[in-house]
Design a protein around this motif. Structure first.
Motif, PDB file in Angstrom:
ATOM      1  N   ILE A  95       0.809  -1.115   0.109  1.00  0.00           N
ATOM      2  CA  ILE A  95       0.102   0.240  -0.022  1.00  0.00           C
ATOM      3  C   ILE A  95       0.990   1.253   0.011  1.00  0.00           C
ATOM      4  N   GLY A  96       1.984   1.289   0.936  1.00  0.00           N
ATOM      5  CA  GLY A  96       2.780   2.195   0.755  1.00  0.00           C
ATOM      6  C   GLY A  96       2.826   3.682   1.496  1.00  0.00           C
ATOM      7  N   SER A  97       1.460   3.727   2.185  1.00  0.00           N
ATOM      8  CA  SER A  97       1.347   4.997   2.889  1.00  0.00           C
ATOM      9  C   SER A  97       1.189   4.560   4.335  1.00  0.00           C
ATOM     10  N   TYR A  98       1.681   3.750   4.958  1.00  0.00           N
ATOM     11  CA  TYR A  98       1.757   3.487   6.378  1.00  0.00           C
ATOM     12  C   TYR A  98       2.921   3.698   7.061  1.00  0.00           C
ATOM     13  N   TYR A  99       2.947   4.253   8.290  1.00  0.00           N
ATOM     14  CA  TYR A  99       4.108   4.703   8.850  1.00  0.00           C
ATOM     15  C   TYR A  99       3.854   4.356  10.456  1.00  0.00           C
ATOM     16  N   SER A 100       5.058   4.001  11.210  1.00  0.00           N
ATOM     17  CA  SER A 100       5.021   3.780  12.734  1.00  0.00           C
ATOM     18  C   SER A 100       5.783   4.750  13.444  1.00  0.00           C
ATOM     19  N   VAL A 101       5.397   4.739  14.678  1.00  0.00           N
ATOM     20  CA  VAL A 101       6.148   6.188  15.277  1.00  0.00           C
ATOM     21  C   VAL A 101       7.137   5.664  16.170  1.00  0.00           C
ATOM     22  N   TRP A 102       8.394   6.006  16.169  1.00  0.00           N
ATOM     23  CA  TRP A 102       9.645   5.539  16.917  1.00  0.00           C
ATOM     24  C   TRP A 102      10.256   6.884  17.626  1.00  0.00           C
ATOM     25  N   SER A 103      10.847   6.646  18.842  1.00  0.00           N
ATOM     26  CA  SER A 103      11.527   7.785  19.346  1.00  0.00           C
ATOM     27  C   SER A 103      12.776   7.730  18.961  1.00  0.00           C
ATOM     28  N   CYS A 104      13.593   8.952  19.030  1.00  0.00           N
ATOM     29  CA  CYS A 104      14.924   9.117  18.482  1.00  0.00           C
ATOM     30  C   CYS A 104      16.146   8.205  19.190  1.00  0.00           C
ATOM     31  N   ASP A 105      15.936   7.643  20.263  1.00  0.00           N
ATOM     32  CA  ASP A 105      16.803   6.800  20.950  1.00  0.00           C
ATOM     33  C   ASP A 105      16.604   5.200  20.214  1.00  0.00           C
ATOM     34  N   GLN A 106      15.405   4.981  20.076  1.00  0.00           N
ATOM     35  CA  GLN A 106      15.195   3.758  19.208  1.00  0.00           C
ATOM     36  C   GLN A 106      15.823   3.719  18.067  1.00  0.00           C
ATOM     37  N   LEU A 107      15.828   4.821  17.215  1.00  0.00           N
ATOM     38  CA  LEU A 107      16.388   4.915  15.859  1.00  0.00           C
ATOM     39  C   LEU A 107      17.741   4.735  15.965  1.00  0.00           C
ATOM     40  N   LEU A 108      18.428   5.517  16.969  1.00  0.00           N
ATOM     41  CA  LEU A 108      19.804   5.376  17.179  1.00  0.00           C
ATOM     42  C   LEU A 108      20.375   4.017  17.527  1.00  0.00           C
ATOM     43  N   TYR A 109      19.362   3.497  18.125  1.00  0.00           N
ATOM     44  CA  TYR A 109      19.852   1.872  18.702  1.00  0.00           C
ATOM     45  C   TYR A 109      19.834   0.940  17.287  1.00  0.00           C
ATOM     46  N   VAL A 110      18.835   1.348  16.376  1.00  0.00           N
ATOM     47  CA  VAL A 110      18.822   0.413  15.316  1.00  0.00           C
ATOM     48  C   VAL A 110      19.737   0.630  14.199  1.00  0.00           C
ATOM     49  N   MET A 111      19.743   2.032  13.978  1.00  0.00           N
ATOM     50  CA  MET A 111      20.715   2.407  12.962  1.00  0.00           C
ATOM     51  C   MET A 111      22.278   2.686  13.388  1.00  0.00           C
ATOM     52  N   THR A 112      22.423   2.999  14.716  1.00  0.00           N
ATOM     53  CA  THR A 112      23.578   3.033  15.065  1.00  0.00           C
ATOM     54  C   THR A 112      24.616   4.397  14.480  1.00  0.00           C
ATOM     55  N   ASP A 113      24.410   4.711  13.200  1.00  0.00           N
ATOM     56  CA  ASP A 113      25.158   5.719  12.665  1.00  0.00           C
ATOM     57  C   ASP A 113      24.363   7.044  13.006  1.00  0.00           C
ATOM     58  N   VAL A 114      25.136   7.968  13.637  1.00  0.00           N
ATOM     59  CA  VAL A 114      24.284   9.124  14.279  1.00  0.00           C
ATOM     60  C   VAL A 114      24.306  10.075  13.123  1.00  0.00           C
ATOM     61  N   ASN A 115      25.254  10.175  12.209  1.00  0.00           N
ATOM     62  CA  ASN A 115      25.188  11.078  11.030  1.00  0.00           C
ATOM     63  C   ASN A 115      23.941  10.673   9.986  1.00  0.00           C
ATOM     64  N   ALA A 116      23.708   9.490   9.787  1.00  0.00           N
ATOM     65  CA  ALA A 116      22.560   8.886   8.970  1.00  0.00           C
ATOM     66  C   ALA A 116      21.296   9.213   9.745  1.00  0.00           C
ATOM     67  N   VAL A 117      21.031   9.097  11.145  1.00  0.00           N
ATOM     68  CA  VAL A 117      19.990   9.614  11.952  1.00  0.00           C
ATOM     69  C   VAL A 117      19.741  10.795  11.603  1.00  0.00           C
ATOM     70  N   SER A 118      20.962  11.666  11.726  1.00  0.00           N
ATOM     71  CA  SER A 118      20.325  13.340  11.651  1.00  0.00           C
ATOM     72  C   SER A 118      20.131  13.570  10.490  1.00  0.00           C
ATOM     73  N   GLN A 119      20.604  13.153   9.274  1.00  0.00           N
ATOM     74  CA  GLN A 119      20.326  13.331   7.942  1.00  0.00           C
ATOM     75  C   GLN A 119      18.978  12.999   7.596  1.00  0.00           C
ATOM     76  N   SER A 120      18.377  11.996   8.158  1.00  0.00           N
ATOM     77  CA  SER A 120      17.130  11.333   7.775  1.00  0.00           C
ATOM     78  C   SER A 120      15.949  12.128   8.620  1.00  0.00           C
ATOM     79  N   TYR A 121      16.525  12.079   9.973  1.00  0.00           N
ATOM     80  CA  TYR A 121      15.541  12.571  10.793  1.00  0.00           C
ATOM     81  C   TYR A 121      16.215  13.758  11.762  1.00  0.00           C
ATOM     82  N   PRO A 122      16.028  14.917  11.194  1.00  0.00           N
ATOM     83  CA  PRO A 122      16.800  16.166  11.762  1.00  0.00           C
ATOM     84  C   PRO A 122      16.281  16.451  13.127  1.00  0.00           C
ATOM     85  N   GLN A 123      14.976  15.960  13.604  1.00  0.00           N
ATOM     86  CA  GLN A 123      14.500  16.289  14.771  1.00  0.00           C
ATOM     87  C   GLN A 123      15.361  15.555  15.840  1.00  0.00           C
TER      88      GLN A 123
END
Length: 206
Positions: A95-123
């Motif tokens: 379908i392509g229009s669904y999103y889920s909510v993540w906290s920023c610390d969860q993103l950092l735990y999964v992605m580990t790359d701080v620069n990638a997180v800051s580029q994709s999610y500047p918040q």
């Protein structure tokens, strides 16, 4: 009879820590949203109640069989939930229009790359913010990166488990009614099949 009892006690012994563990991890499992938490808790309550009824009626073979069938069926619902989640995550991805909510610390735990997180999610890169209290929407897509795949899994698991609970509740009740003739009652130390008249008069005995 001895083997049956040993098997029954073993099942109950294994169900106890697994049910408790499920209740503990529900707060964090698959993101820990209310949809997931409530489904975990409901399954745990159903298993506990059905097994307790099975123990209470252990000397009334007909009722014991029915409640233990319910116990096993309820305990198997997370397996069906996993399978349903696989289908669900591909559906929402297509379908392509669904999103889920993540906290920023969860993103950092999964992605580990701080620069990638800051580029994709500047918040999440703002100075002085509490990363556990800043939330972002992550696209759900099985063919995307690992984060988007995780988002699809998180988004669908709670719903999938609720669907599987419903399937197992309905399925086991249909099975119990369709196999009423297989119920046996105890006479001394002997288990005997019910005759047809007894079956008809006891179909409401659950």
């Amino acid at each position: 009879m001895v083997l049956h009892r040993l098997n029954g006690y073993m099942v109950l012994i294994l169900l106890t820590p697994s049910t408790i563990s499920g209740a503990i991890v529900a707060r964090r499992a698959f993101g820990g949203d209310l949809n997931v938490q409530s489904s975990f808790f409901v399954v745990g309550i159903m298993i506990t109640f059905a097994s307790a009824m099975g123990i209470m009626y252990r000397k009334q073979t007909r009722k014991h069989r029915k409640w233990m069938l319910r116990t096993v069926s309820y305990a198997a619902s997370p397996i069906t939930g996993r399978l349903a989640s696989i289908a669900g995550r591909h559906i929402v991805s297509d379908i392509g229009s669904y999103y889920s909510v993540w906290s920023c610390d969860q993103l950092l735990y999964v992605m580990t790359d701080v620069n990638a997180v800051s580029q994709s999610y500047p918040q999440c890169a703002q100075a002085g913010v509490d990363l556990s209290k800043v939330f972002v929407a992550v696209h759900a897509a099985t063919k995307g990166n690992g984060l988007e795949y995780g988002s699809a899994v998180r988004l669908t698991f709670g719903l999938a488990l609720w669907v599987s609970i419903l399937i197992h509740i309905i399925g086991v009740e249909i099975y119990i009614r369709k196999t009423e003739s297989s119920n046996q009652h105890r006479r001394g130390f002997v288990l005997e099949r019910n005759d047809d008249d007894t079956i008809k008069s006891r179909t409401d005995d659950y």
